[in-house]
Write an enzyme that holds these catalytic residues in place. Sequence first.
Site, mmCIF file in Angstrom:
data_model
loop_
_atom_site.group_PDB
_atom_site.id
_atom_site.type_symbol
_atom_site.label_atom_id
_atom_site.label_comp_id
_atom_site.label_asym_id
_atom_site.label_seq_id
_atom_site.Cartn_x
_atom_site.Cartn_y
_atom_site.Cartn_z
ATOM 1 N N GLN A 1 3.778 7.843 2.013
ATOM 2 C CA GLN A 1 3.164 6.990 3.020
ATOM 3 C C GLN A 1 3.109 5.560 2.485
ATOM 4 O O GLN A 1 2.672 5.322 1.339
ATOM 5 C CB GLN A 1 1.738 7.490 3.319
ATOM 6 C CG GLN A 1 1.707 8.811 4.052
ATOM 7 C CD GLN A 1 2.002 8.656 5.530
ATOM 8 O OE1 GLN A 1 1.141 8.295 6.298
ATOM 9 N NE2 GLN A 1 3.231 8.928 5.928
ATOM 10 N N TRP B 1 0.829 -1.217 0.000
ATOM 11 C CA TRP B 1 0.000 0.000 0.000
ATOM 12 C C TRP B 1 0.855 1.255 0.000
ATOM 13 O O TRP B 1 1.854 1.345 0.713
ATOM 14 C CB TRP B 1 -0.861 -0.004 1.262
ATOM 15 C CG TRP B 1 -1.533 1.302 1.554
ATOM 16 C CD1 TRP B 1 -0.968 2.390 2.169
ATOM 17 C CD2 TRP B 1 -2.869 1.688 1.248
ATOM 18 N NE1 TRP B 1 -1.892 3.421 2.260
ATOM 19 C CE2 TRP B 1 -3.067 3.011 1.703
ATOM 20 C CE3 TRP B 1 -3.947 1.028 0.631
ATOM 21 C CZ2 TRP B 1 -4.278 3.684 1.561
ATOM 22 C CZ3 TRP B 1 -5.148 1.703 0.502
ATOM 23 C CH2 TRP B 1 -5.308 3.021 0.959
ATOM 24 N N MET B 2 0.449 2.274 -0.760
ATOM 25 C CA MET B 2 1.014 3.617 -0.617
ATOM 26 C C MET B 2 -0.105 4.641 -0.603
ATOM 27 O O MET B 2 -1.154 4.438 -1.191
ATOM 28 C CB MET B 2 2.014 3.950 -1.726
ATOM 29 C CG MET B 2 1.426 4.022 -3.121
ATOM 30 S SD MET B 2 2.436 4.978 -4.261
ATOM 31 C CE MET B 2 2.010 6.658 -3.818
ATOM 32 N N ASP C 1 -0.179 9.216 0.558
ATOM 33 C CA ASP C 1 0.328 10.576 0.286
ATOM 34 C C ASP C 1 1.822 10.698 -0.075
ATOM 35 O O ASP C 1 2.663 10.109 0.613
ATOM 36 C CB ASP C 1 0.188 11.462 1.524
ATOM 37 C CG ASP C 1 -1.111 11.304 2.252
ATOM 38 O OD1 ASP C 1 -2.000 10.600 1.756
ATOM 39 O OD2 ASP C 1 -1.236 11.886 3.335
ATOM 40 N N ASP D 1 0.134 16.769 9.471
ATOM 41 C CA ASP D 1 0.706 17.065 8.156
ATOM 42 C C ASP D 1 1.422 18.423 8.120
ATOM 43 O O ASP D 1 1.063 19.326 7.350
ATOM 44 C CB ASP D 1 -0.398 16.994 7.069
ATOM 45 C CG ASP D 1 -1.218 15.715 7.167
ATOM 46 O OD1 ASP D 1 -0.664 14.706 7.627
ATOM 47 O OD2 ASP D 1 -2.407 15.734 6.804
HETATM 48 C C1 FRU Z 1 -4.175 12.005 3.981
HETATM 49 C C2 FRU Z 1 -3.802 11.456 5.353
HETATM 50 C C3 FRU Z 1 -2.969 12.446 6.146
HETATM 51 C C4 FRU Z 1 -2.231 11.552 7.096
HETATM 52 C C5 FRU Z 1 -1.961 10.351 6.241
HETATM 53 C C6 FRU Z 1 -1.915 9.047 6.983
HETATM 54 O O1 FRU Z 1 -4.439 10.991 3.058
HETATM 55 O O2 FRU Z 1 -4.966 11.102 6.073
HETATM 56 O O3 FRU Z 1 -3.735 13.449 6.774
HETATM 57 O O4 FRU Z 1 -1.069 12.140 7.595
HETATM 58 O O5 FRU Z 1 -2.975 10.308 5.265
HETATM 59 O O6 FRU Z 1 -1.560 7.982 6.151
#
Ligand code: FRU
Length: 509
Positions: free
Chosen positions: A80, A61-62, A64, A198
């Site tokens: 992410q 999975w990926m 942000d 964030d």
């Molecule tokens: C956005 C989000 C961010 C958070 C991240 C977690 O897609 O919800 O706000 O930091 O994804 O994976």
Amino acid sequence: MTESTDAPLDRRQFLISSVAALLALRQSNGQVSASRSVEENGTIALDPERPQFHLLPAKNWMNDPNGPIYFDGHYHLFFQYNPEAPVWGNMSWNHAISTDMLHWTHLPVAMTPTPGGPDEFGVFSGSTFKVGRRVYAVYTATRKSTPEHATIKDGGPPIQESQCLAWSDDKDLRTWHKQSSPIVATPPTEMKITGFRDPSIWKQGNTYYMTVGSGVAKEGGCVLLYRSNDLNRWEYLHKLVEGKWNGKPTPNPCDDGEMWECPDFFALDGKHVLIYSTLGKVFWQSGMFDDAKLKFTPEKTGVLDLGAFYAPKTNVDKNGRRILWGWIPERRSEDAMRKAGWSGMMSLPRVMTLDREGMLQLSILPETKTLRSASIPKTSGKDGSRLLLTACNGELLCAGLAKEFFSLTIGFVSNEILVVQYLPDRQAMLIDETEFPLRAGDSPSVHAFVDASVIELVLMGRVGYTKRFYCNQTQAPDLAVRIVGKGTRVEAWAISPISHNRLTTPAVT
Ligand code: FRU
């Protein structure tokens, strides 16, 4: 066969169900992990729905993009990532580098949760910035907490968010040192906040500023502004800017405009621009930043992309251009993602500029044309053109006339995937079901990239539309393209893959 209508899945629900499903899988057939086995036996590399020229990890999975930065001759893109499964969970920062923003080399995962640390539940999104030879990352650390300390309250377990700092002193930014305690441990106490995450940091004079995505219950999303002289002690100033709740309560405050995720704030073409994600979409605002009062006053606003595109981040490239990266999520069920062994991809790089009125202009990075291989032939009649995109791959450039109807249809032989129409009487584009108003004198133009299970469009050089589709076949079929309209110009090319298999690039250890 066209875009699935499955509601986007709550990512924290994935986490809970993913653990259960993995355990069941292990018990039933002795496999160590569903995703590893599909990669090992080659099904990911052969998956016709896996993109060939978009960045994505070799498996799993990926979501942000995090902390994109040009440093020491390379573009670094963190994102992410779940190292364990093709569903959300174990949030970590994965890492890829490039010299051209198109071809990527995967580096080892940069940051994972530290057991017992403030990020033991997940290393959430954030940004990077350079001070001398050092690159810092500022990110949101998450840990399970009690309801009174939780900053994420969306029906799942109570999670506490804090802002943390890490740094890397090596040339490739492979090794990251985390500061053990948060730089901002809790949100401002006086506010009933809906989230706290964030961060990004910039320096003005001798002062560092940090923005954090947040919101106030029943009021609306906002961006919190902090200040520091040393990166360690931070003073909360005020809301840089705020928006409005849509008045329709949802369990997750991101879905009703009470919470803004992933804000990114920067100077562009004589103004300032803010981008943020809420209501399942990404919005932009352009306007003036008063650097004495430290307040942003938006003048113009719009949506960045009308489709499957979320949580973007920007960086400045080596030529000074502002580059936008977004997460392109799946639009299919959790079961389908588990079977595939992968989920999500990064958008192609898009260049952002403002026109004289402060309206956003977007274009796919012009250097993407270096990926063009053969030009695709078309048959043209007096009402338009037709062509075939072999194996769900290609680039299309179409332009129509200001006063003439125009339409572009891309589809399988039996059914349509996407329809874009220009309606001169309404001075609007109709993109599937969404109407996008044009300005006087605008003529229609569409730039499209088709890559296995995604179509990334930029319309009128002003708005994106990213669409997912799934062929559900063992081989990628050809797609039929029909363009209708007097005087339309059409060009098309096949696009070369960026790696020899569909794993983007083999991992470098
Ligand atoms: C956005 C989000 C961010 C958070 C991240 C977690 O897609 O919800 O706000 O930091 O994804 O994976």
